[in-house]
Design a protein around this motif. Sequence first.
Motif, PDB file in Angstrom:
ATOM      1  N   GLU A   1     -73.063 111.244  85.437  1.00  0.00           N
ATOM      2  CA  GLU A   1     -74.018 112.133  86.111  1.00  0.00           C
ATOM      3  C   GLU A   1     -73.313 113.308  86.784  1.00  0.00           C
ATOM      4  OE1 GLU A   1     -72.809 108.914  88.942  1.00  0.00           O
ATOM      5  OE2 GLU A   1     -73.575 108.898  86.905  1.00  0.00           O
ATOM      6  N   SER A   2     -72.016 113.155  87.109  1.00  0.00           N
ATOM      7  CA  SER A   2     -71.279 114.259  87.736  1.00  0.00           C
ATOM      8  C   SER A   2     -71.205 115.458  86.792  1.00  0.00           C
ATOM      9  CB  SER A   2     -69.878 113.806  88.144  1.00  0.00           C
ATOM     10  OG  SER A   2     -69.107 113.475  87.001  1.00  0.00           O
ATOM     11  N   LEU A   3     -70.938 115.203  85.530  1.00  0.00           N
ATOM     12  CA  LEU A   3     -70.880 116.282  84.542  1.00  0.00           C
ATOM     13  C   LEU A   3     -72.267 116.865  84.289  1.00  0.00           C
ATOM     14  CD1 LEU A   3     -69.195 117.792  82.238  1.00  0.00           C
ATOM     15  CD2 LEU A   3     -70.316 116.137  80.757  1.00  0.00           C
ATOM     16  N   VAL A   4     -73.244 115.998  84.179  1.00  0.00           N
ATOM     17  CA  VAL A   4     -74.608 116.445  83.883  1.00  0.00           C
ATOM     18  C   VAL A   4     -75.116 117.358  84.999  1.00  0.00           C
ATOM     19  CG1 VAL A   4     -76.978 115.648  83.526  1.00  0.00           C
ATOM     20  CG2 VAL A   4     -75.083 114.433  82.455  1.00  0.00           C
TER      21      VAL A   4
ATOM     22  N   THR B   1     -71.001 110.413  79.341  1.00  0.00           N
ATOM     23  CA  THR B   1     -70.072 109.341  78.972  1.00  0.00           C
ATOM     24  C   THR B   1     -69.287 109.707  77.721  1.00  0.00           C
ATOM     25  OG1 THR B   1     -71.512 107.675  79.970  1.00  0.00           O
ATOM     26  CG2 THR B   1     -69.875 106.891  78.390  1.00  0.00           C
ATOM     27  N   VAL B   2     -69.969 110.251  76.725  1.00  0.00           N
ATOM     28  CA  VAL B   2     -69.290 110.631  75.473  1.00  0.00           C
ATOM     29  C   VAL B   2     -68.235 111.703  75.751  1.00  0.00           C
ATOM     30  CG1 VAL B   2     -69.646 111.792  73.253  1.00  0.00           C
ATOM     31  CG2 VAL B   2     -71.150 109.921  73.944  1.00  0.00           C
ATOM     32  N   ILE B   3     -68.567 112.693  76.542  1.00  0.00           N
ATOM     33  CA  ILE B   3     -67.587 113.734  76.868  1.00  0.00           C
ATOM     34  C   ILE B   3     -66.432 113.140  77.668  1.00  0.00           C
ATOM     35  CG2 ILE B   3     -67.222 115.838  78.225  1.00  0.00           C
ATOM     36  CD1 ILE B   3     -69.992 116.773  77.250  1.00  0.00           C
ATOM     37  N   GLY B   4     -66.735 112.222  78.580  1.00  0.00           N
ATOM     38  CA  GLY B   4     -65.678 111.569  79.335  1.00  0.00           C
ATOM     39  C   GLY B   4     -64.733 110.775  78.451  1.00  0.00           C
ATOM     40  N   VAL B   5     -65.283 109.998  77.528  1.00  0.00           N
ATOM     41  CA  VAL B   5     -64.450 109.215  76.611  1.00  0.00           C
ATOM     42  C   VAL B   5     -63.625 110.142  75.718  1.00  0.00           C
ATOM     43  CG1 VAL B   5     -64.512 107.598  74.665  1.00  0.00           C
ATOM     44  CG2 VAL B   5     -65.901 107.166  76.696  1.00  0.00           C
ATOM     45  N   ARG B   6     -64.241 111.211  75.242  1.00  0.00           N
ATOM     46  CA  ARG B   6     -63.508 112.190  74.435  1.00  0.00           C
ATOM     47  C   ARG B   6     -62.318 112.740  75.212  1.00  0.00           C
ATOM     48  NH1 ARG B   6     -65.884 118.038  74.211  1.00  0.00           N
ATOM     49  NH2 ARG B   6     -64.911 117.930  76.258  1.00  0.00           N
ATOM     50  N   ASP B   7     -62.528 113.036  76.491  1.00  0.00           N
ATOM     51  CA  ASP B   7     -61.439 113.573  77.309  1.00  0.00           C
ATOM     52  C   ASP B   7     -60.379 112.518  77.599  1.00  0.00           C
ATOM     53  OD1 ASP B   7     -62.783 115.953  77.215  1.00  0.00           O
ATOM     54  OD2 ASP B   7     -63.270 116.021  79.352  1.00  0.00           O
TER      55      ASP B   7
ATOM     56  N   ALA C   1     -73.193 119.017  87.280  1.00  0.00           N
ATOM     57  CA  ALA C   1     -72.342 120.212  87.362  1.00  0.00           C
ATOM     58  C   ALA C   1     -72.704 121.221  86.275  1.00  0.00           C
ATOM     59  CB  ALA C   1     -70.869 119.823  87.243  1.00  0.00           C
ATOM     60  N   ALA C   2     -73.100 120.724  85.112  1.00  0.00           N
ATOM     61  CA  ALA C   2     -73.482 121.612  84.011  1.00  0.00           C
ATOM     62  C   ALA C   2     -74.908 122.118  84.160  1.00  0.00           C
ATOM     63  CB  ALA C   2     -73.320 120.886  82.674  1.00  0.00           C
ATOM     64  N   GLY C   3     -75.612 121.663  85.185  1.00  0.00           N
ATOM     65  CA  GLY C   3     -76.980 122.115  85.411  1.00  0.00           C
ATOM     66  C   GLY C   3     -77.968 121.554  84.410  1.00  0.00           C
ATOM     67  N   LEU C   4     -77.628 120.404  83.814  1.00  0.00           N
ATOM     68  CA  LEU C   4     -78.492 119.828  82.796  1.00  0.00           C
ATOM     69  C   LEU C   4     -79.586 118.931  83.363  1.00  0.00           C
ATOM     70  CD1 LEU C   4     -75.772 118.955  80.135  1.00  0.00           C
ATOM     71  CD2 LEU C   4     -77.350 120.897  80.136  1.00  0.00           C
ATOM     72  N   ALA C   5     -79.465 118.567  84.637  1.00  0.00           N
ATOM     73  CA  ALA C   5     -80.483 117.699  85.236  1.00  0.00           C
ATOM     74  C   ALA C   5     -80.483 117.859  86.744  1.00  0.00           C
ATOM     75  CB  ALA C   5     -80.223 116.253  84.859  1.00  0.00           C
ATOM     76  N   ASP C   6     -81.666 117.887  87.298  1.00  0.00           N
ATOM     77  CA  ASP C   6     -81.826 117.916  88.740  1.00  0.00           C
ATOM     78  C   ASP C   6     -82.463 116.630  89.249  1.00  0.00           C
ATOM     79  OD1 ASP C   6     -80.801 120.511  88.997  1.00  0.00           O
ATOM     80  OD2 ASP C   6     -82.737 121.366  88.458  1.00  0.00           O
ATOM     81  N   GLU C   7     -83.125 115.916  88.335  1.00  0.00           N
ATOM     82  CA  GLU C   7     -83.901 114.754  88.747  1.00  0.00           C
ATOM     83  C   GLU C   7     -82.997 113.564  89.086  1.00  0.00           C
ATOM     84  OE1 GLU C   7     -83.099 114.263  84.469  1.00  0.00           O
ATOM     85  OE2 GLU C   7     -84.020 115.914  85.521  1.00  0.00           O
ATOM     86  N   GLN C   8     -83.595 112.655  89.854  1.00  0.00           N
ATOM     87  CA  GLN C   8     -82.947 111.393  90.217  1.00  0.00           C
ATOM     88  C   GLN C   8     -83.775 110.277  89.634  1.00  0.00           C
ATOM     89  OE1 GLN C   8     -80.228 110.631  91.675  1.00  0.00           O
ATOM     90  NE2 GLN C   8     -79.575 112.507  92.668  1.00  0.00           N
ATOM     91  N   PRO C   9     -83.271 109.318  88.979  1.00  0.00           N
ATOM     92  CA  PRO C   9     -81.920 109.275  88.454  1.00  0.00           C
ATOM     93  C   PRO C   9     -81.796 110.119  87.185  1.00  0.00           C
ATOM     94  CG  PRO C   9     -83.102 107.299  87.798  1.00  0.00           C
ATOM     95  CD  PRO C   9     -84.038 108.100  88.662  1.00  0.00           C
ATOM     96  N   ILE C  10     -80.567 110.349  86.780  1.00  0.00           N
ATOM     97  CA  ILE C  10     -80.306 111.100  85.542  1.00  0.00           C
ATOM     98  C   ILE C  10     -80.849 110.296  84.369  1.00  0.00           C
ATOM     99  CG2 ILE C  10     -78.485 112.047  84.051  1.00  0.00           C
ATOM    100  CD1 ILE C  10     -78.726 113.505  86.708  1.00  0.00           C
ATOM    101  N   GLN C  11     -81.505 110.960  83.457  1.00  0.00           N
ATOM    102  CA  GLN C  11     -82.061 110.273  82.290  1.00  0.00           C
ATOM    103  C   GLN C  11     -80.955 109.715  81.405  1.00  0.00           C
ATOM    104  OE1 GLN C  11     -84.924 112.579  80.164  1.00  0.00           O
ATOM    105  NE2 GLN C  11     -86.184 112.914  81.964  1.00  0.00           N
ATOM    106  N   ARG C  12     -81.320 108.756  80.601  1.00  0.00           N
ATOM    107  CA  ARG C  12     -80.373 108.078  79.723  1.00  0.00           C
ATOM    108  C   ARG C  12     -79.626 109.066  78.822  1.00  0.00           C
ATOM    109  NH1 ARG C  12     -80.137 105.505  74.618  1.00  0.00           N
ATOM    110  NH2 ARG C  12     -78.904 103.596  74.704  1.00  0.00           N
TER     111      ARG C  12
END
Length: 123
Positions: A26-29, A49-55, A31-42
Amino acid sequence: MRVQLLPRLLGLLTLGYGVYTAVRPESLVRAAGLADEQPIQRSGRVLGTVIGVRDVLSGTAMLVAPAGRPLQAAVVARVACDLTDVAGFGLAGPPRSRAKVVGIAGAWGLLCAAAFPASRVRQ
């Protein structure tokens, strides 16, 4: 053979960021402005998670690859990851955060590209 410090350091930093992002997507989501709602959607959590694993994978490769072509390939792969972030977030990111995200991804890609010459084998 000398240790190539810059690509190794960038690999370590990428690995650390990747672990953080994989654990807290959710930190990336946000920061990228992709979500404002709580909780972050699946879908947002999956993307983060995919970007984190890639990194994690690209950072680990830069950290442990033998000097020379293997390390150069790891650096090129990391730069390619950053270029895809620039393209993806640049084209599909929300306008309010697009410049920030593209700027960060682009700057990291340039920094990693600058590490390419240091990834060669030195005698």
